[in-house]
Design an enzyme around this catalytic site. Structure first.
Site, PDB file in Angstrom:
ATOM      1  N   TYR A 130       1.010  -1.026  -0.107  1.00  0.00           N
ATOM      2  CA  TYR A 130      -0.010  -0.014  -0.067  1.00  0.00           C
ATOM      3  C   TYR A 130       0.771   1.145  -0.019  1.00  0.00           C
ATOM      4  O   TYR A 130       1.889   1.333   0.783  1.00  0.00           O
ATOM      5  CB  TYR A 130      -0.870  -0.074   1.388  1.00  0.00           C
ATOM      6  CG  TYR A 130      -1.800   1.218   1.487  1.00  0.00           C
ATOM      7  CD1 TYR A 130      -2.912   1.253   0.834  1.00  0.00           C
ATOM      8  CD2 TYR A 130      -1.534   2.243   2.502  1.00  0.00           C
ATOM      9  CE1 TYR A 130      -3.720   2.297   1.374  1.00  0.00           C
ATOM     10  CE2 TYR A 130      -1.967   3.261   2.780  1.00  0.00           C
ATOM     11  CZ  TYR A 130      -3.340   3.308   2.208  1.00  0.00           C
ATOM     12  OH  TYR A 130      -3.900   4.258   2.466  1.00  0.00           O
ATOM     13  N   GLU A 370       0.443   4.186  10.095  1.00  0.00           N
ATOM     14  CA  GLU A 370      -1.046   4.463   9.961  1.00  0.00           C
ATOM     15  C   GLU A 370      -1.417   5.615  10.604  1.00  0.00           C
ATOM     16  O   GLU A 370      -2.777   5.674  10.817  1.00  0.00           O
ATOM     17  CB  GLU A 370      -1.654   3.087  10.641  1.00  0.00           C
ATOM     18  CG  GLU A 370      -1.223   1.843   9.977  1.00  0.00           C
ATOM     19  CD  GLU A 370      -1.598   1.296   8.699  1.00  0.00           C
ATOM     20  OE1 GLU A 370      -1.995   2.247   8.079  1.00  0.00           O
ATOM     21  OE2 GLU A 370      -1.515   0.354   8.203  1.00  0.00           O
TER      22      GLU A 370
END
Length: 387
Positions: A130, A370
């Site tokens: 990602y 994150e």
């Protein structure tokens, strides 16, 4: 159905959830825990072990059954990540990232895109990264600069992504690019293959922890990507990325819970065995108070994370706020619990012969990735003041 005779049942896991949790725990005990120290020390990427997790469905936890996934909710995913992190947080987190990329293709991709990529992603014949963060845009993700210029039926991509887990090893890169004006509405999402001409990778980063997975830059130099590899429409990429991060934050919080639980268990066993002043260290009140605080704080973080996971699955209006709160609390608490476990081991906790120092290093990054925990506070505060 809730057991009306047991008032605690509404706060407990279901039978199916316990079976999933136990499956992940058995896999961890057999395939991860015995080998994790070697992976860390030798910087081994355990590709075969990760592919074995895919045989249990753990590479496509919330991919639809139509696409070959097991279509579970975010709580079930958190249980799996927590269980695997008990053995190795770096490996569990890697599998979480692959799941995020697979989910994004399944949820927002065209039938053609799903047909071309998901069969191999579900089995982990191909693994996915990602790609959002860049050298100049971390917390301010909407400021990303990697450009994708339309040229006929292809985009020409130029730019660099930073801190990409699996870079250089993985075959698929779900990448956020700028196709329009500055800001979040100018961002789109492309699926880019490793072997596309112009794709290259930086040196493997020399990290404090997470030694069991590679982290590199991904560099795009006039990379031609078919328009058919776009996920959704132009300008929707940032929205997809943020939706993916709700789940990613839960998973990284779950990884902290799993690692911290392992270290609490190690501390209990060590202090019961270790003798000082003619008594087990566990007999001293100070030790008992420390262990009690570790367990209390870990349980509180766990239940907040489970509630947040249920909210994300249900698409509740406050899901993003709860995901941010849970990620912040779980990762901060995880690091504090591991630090106290190391302290209870005394000088031995500082040695690589004992697992706590590895968990101390691995869990430290969870409060950064994150979305940093400072950004988590910003999200929560913003949501509260908008009410």
């Amino acid at each position: 159905m809730t057991d009306q005779s047991d008032p605690t049942a509404q706060f407990d896991l279901t039978g199916d959830q316990r079976e999933i949790q136990e499956l992940a725990r058995r896999f961890t005990a057999d395939r991860i825990t015995p080998f994790a120290a070697e992976w860390d020390e030798q910087h081994i990427f355990p590709r075969d072990t990760i592919k074995a997790a895919a045989e249990l469905g753990f590479a496509a936890i919330y991919v639809s059954e139509e696409s070959g996934g097991i279509n579970l909710g975010r709580l079930e995913a958190a249980l799996i990540m927590e269980a695997m992190a008990y053995g190795c947080p770096a490996t569990s987190a890697f599998i979480s990232i692959h799941n995020m990329a697979s989910w994004m293709i399944d949820r927002f991709g065209s039938d053609d895109l799903k047909g071309r990529y998901l069969p191999d992603l579900v089995t982990m014949e191909r693994m996915a990264s990602y790609c959002l963060t860049e050298p100049g845009s971390g917390s301010d993700a909407a400021a990303l600069k990697t450009s994708a210029r339309l040229d006929g039926d292809h985009y020409v991509v130029n730019g660099t992504k930073q801190f990409i887990s699996g870079a250089g090893e993985n075959e698929v890169y779900v990448t956020m690019v700028r196709t329009g004006a500055d800001g979040p509405k100018g961002i789109s999402c492309l699926v880019i293959d490793k072997d596309t001409p112009g794709v290259s990778f930086g040196a493997n980063e020399r990290k404090l922890g997470w030694h069991a997975q590679p982290t590199r830059q991904v560099i795009f130099d006039n990379v031609r990507v078919p328009v058919a590899n776009r996920v959704g429409q132009e300008g929707e990429g940032f929205r997809f990325a943020m939706m993916g991060l709700d789940g990613g934050r839960l998973n990284i919080g779950a990884c902290s819970l799993g690692g911290a639980q392992r270290c609490l268990d190690e501390a209990i066993a060590y202090t019961k065995d270790r003798q000082q002043f003619g008594r087990p260290v566990a007999d001293f009140q100070n030790t008992q108070f420390t262990l009690a605080d570790m367990d209390t704080e870990l349980q509180a973080a766990r239940y907040l994370l489970y509630v947040a996971a249920a909210k994300v699955t249900a698409n509740a209006p406050d899901k993003t706020r709860f995901a941010a709160m849970a990620k912040r609390l779980a990762t901060d608490t995880g690091s504090l619990v591991v630090d106290r476990a190391l302290q209870l081991h005394g000088g031995y906790g500082y040695l690589m012969d004992y697992p706590v120092e590895r968990f101390w290093r691995d869990l430290r990054v969870h409060s950064i990735l994150e979305g940093t925990n400072q950004v988590m506070r910003m999200i929560v505060g913003r949501e509260l003041t908008r009410q």
